[in-house]
Design an enzyme around this catalytic site. Structure first.
Site, short mmCIF file in Angstrom:
data_model
loop_
_atom_site.label_atom_id
_atom_site.label_comp_id
_atom_site.label_asym_id
_atom_site.label_seq_id
_atom_site.Cartn_x
_atom_site.Cartn_y
_atom_site.Cartn_z
N LYS A 179 -11.56 -49.40 -16.06
CA LYS A 179 -10.96 -50.70 -16.57
C LYS A 179 -12.02 -51.63 -15.79
O LYS A 179 -11.98 -52.22 -14.66
CB LYS A 179 -9.77 -51.15 -15.88
CG LYS A 179 -9.10 -52.35 -16.52
CD LYS A 179 -8.14 -53.25 -15.84
CE LYS A 179 -8.74 -54.01 -14.65
NZ LYS A 179 -9.59 -55.12 -15.46
N PHE A 185 -16.29 -58.26 -11.27
CA PHE A 185 -17.26 -58.94 -12.30
C PHE A 185 -18.54 -59.10 -11.75
O PHE A 185 -19.51 -59.24 -12.40
CB PHE A 185 -16.75 -60.41 -12.43
CG PHE A 185 -16.93 -61.60 -11.35
CD1 PHE A 185 -17.99 -61.91 -11.15
CD2 PHE A 185 -15.84 -61.72 -10.36
CE1 PHE A 185 -18.23 -62.94 -10.05
CE2 PHE A 185 -16.18 -62.48 -9.31
CZ PHE A 185 -17.50 -63.26 -9.15
N CYS A 241 -19.97 -59.00 -1.96
CA CYS A 241 -19.17 -58.92 -0.70
C CYS A 241 -19.95 -58.85 0.53
O CYS A 241 -19.54 -58.95 1.55
CB CYS A 241 -18.31 -57.69 -0.94
SG CYS A 241 -19.27 -55.92 -1.16
N GLU A 283 -13.12 -66.10 2.21
CA GLU A 283 -14.40 -65.48 1.71
C GLU A 283 -14.73 -66.71 0.43
O GLU A 283 -14.12 -66.65 -0.21
CB GLU A 283 -14.01 -63.95 1.04
CG GLU A 283 -15.29 -63.66 0.38
CD GLU A 283 -15.37 -62.22 -0.08
OE1 GLU A 283 -16.23 -61.36 0.03
OE2 GLU A 283 -14.37 -61.90 -0.28
N SER A 298 -11.38 -58.08 -4.88
CA SER A 298 -10.89 -58.90 -3.95
C SER A 298 -10.02 -58.15 -2.60
O SER A 298 -9.36 -57.19 -3.16
CB SER A 298 -10.11 -60.06 -4.19
OG SER A 298 -9.16 -59.72 -4.91
#
Length: 406
Positions: A179, A155, A287, A387, A232
């Protein structure tokens, strides 16, 4: 879940056509600054995913034979279309993801750079030849497409990361099933529309939507030869294991806990600016966000200055001028980040700046967390180990650089 027929629906892209899903499972796409429902996205059925893959497999038969120059010209046109529609793409991205318009344009631009790279595919597709490596023996290499490739994207960069994936795969002669994140797929679909306008043939690019079931279907499908994932660590580990066990080539780029070490001879103002941008830009939802800073020696006295710098950052909706920190992508993200901040307090870290529940005029229902700083953080604490993916910076101390690295 909103079911009003007045709300638009996100389509699937299968065999060059934007089609309405027949699924019974839908998800609202919500503006994170206002909670307005922008559209509904379908969770594609197994049959729809199979159709997308079958379309890509069929298109590969002719696409792999398409001359390199013809493929490159499509991407020359595509980069032009992206440039011409940059403002529209950024506006869509900000509405559904929340980041500032400036960040959104940067998101698109970083993807555009890959499209430009794909347009130079002629030079990138050169093989190698070595004459007389042995008596009467020459060796050579050929670069050939694999077939149907797939991408699963997150996202936080809904333009850049899809553009990392499908342009290079398609330019090198593969076909693609994408996707995108079900949280913010609208800008990705606009990019798909522009790709078709640029001349990408039917079936060469397909887009499906969904959650875990769609991910598993991509990992398991025997006609998909390679999978690329960004997201993730938990999901990426699952994708890597499942897809590689199915015999696919897999690359997974996952989470991180990035550290910076600040020595006392660093340029103070420049360092403070860089720390604030790295930790709180994009609301910490990247990230490569800075999660931990280790202040060495006399630099430990900079904590009040860092807090003061963080206080200058403006928290507001991404569409508002001068915004530095926009909302988190969802209510669930807001709850998670707020919960981790509370755990940091409970586990003994010192909350130097609490960004929870900021007052944002006109956007009282937004998913906002302002810049947050903890000092006295130790490696055992949850805020250090996990995180956070929010605008939270952990401050640690060390006497020397060697101690900081250790």
């Amino acid at each position: 879940m909103t079911t009003s027929s007045s709300i638009s629906t996100v389509k699937l892209l299968i065999d060059g056509q934007f089609v309405e899903s027949t699924t019974e499972q839908w998800r609202d796409i919500v503006n994170p600054a206002t909670q307005e429902v922008l559209a509904r996205v379908p969770f594609a059925t197994a049959a729809e995913i199979d159709r997308a893959v079958a379309s890509a497999k069929e298109a590969f038969k002719s696409w792999r034979k398409t001359p390199i120059g013809a493929r490159a010209r499509i991407f020359l046109k595509y980069q032009q279309l992206i440039r011409e529609n940059m403002k529209e793409l950024a506006a869509i991205l900000t509405a559904e993801q929340g980041k500032t318009l400036a960040d959104a344009e940067g998101d698109v631009f970083r993807g555009l750079e890959v499209v430009e790279h794909a347009a130079g595919i002629g030079n990138l597709q050169l093989g190698e030849l070595a004459n007389n490596v042995a008596s009467g023996v020459d060796t050579y290499t050929l670069l050939q497409p694999l077939g149907v490739c797939a991408g699963i994207t997150p996202f936080n960069f809904p333009a850049m990361i899809p553009l990392w994936m499908f342009p290079m795969a398609i330019a090198t002669g593969n076909t693609f099933v994408l996707k995108p994140s079900e949280q913010d797929p609208m800008v990705t679909m606009r990019l798909a529309e522009l790709a078709l306008e640029a001349g990408v043939p039917p079936g060469v690019l397909n887009v499906v939507h969904g959650g875990a079931e769609a991910v598993n279907a991509i990992c398991d499908h025997p006609d998909i030869k390679a999978v690329s994932f960004v997201g993730s660590t938990k999901v990426g580990t699952h994708v890597y294991n499942r897809a590689s066990q199915a015999g696919k080539r897999v690359q997974c780029m996952m989470g991180a806990k990035n550290h910076a070490i600040v020595l006392p001879d660093a340029h103070k103002e420049q360092t403070l600016n860089n720390l604030a941008g790295a930790a709180f830009g994009a609301a910490g939802q990247r990230c490569m966000a800075l999660s931990v800073v280790v202040l060495v020696g006399e630099a430990q006295a900079w904590i009040p200055d860092l807090v003061a710098k963080a206080r200058t950052l403006k928290v507001n909706a991404g569409v508002e001028a001068g915004t530095d920190v926009g909302p988190l992508v969802s209510c669930a993200a807001l709850d998670r980040v707020s919960g981790l901040i509370e755990r940091g307090v409970q586990e003994g870290a010192k909350l130097e700046l609490d960004g929870r529940n900021p007052s944002v005029a006109g956007y009282e229902h937004g998913n906002f967390v302002g810049p947050t700083l903890f000092s006295g953080v130790t490696p055992e604490m949850s805020i250090y180990r996990e995180e956070i993916f929010g605008p939270v910076l952990c401050i640690m101390a060390a006497d020397t650089m060697d101690d900081a690295i250790a």
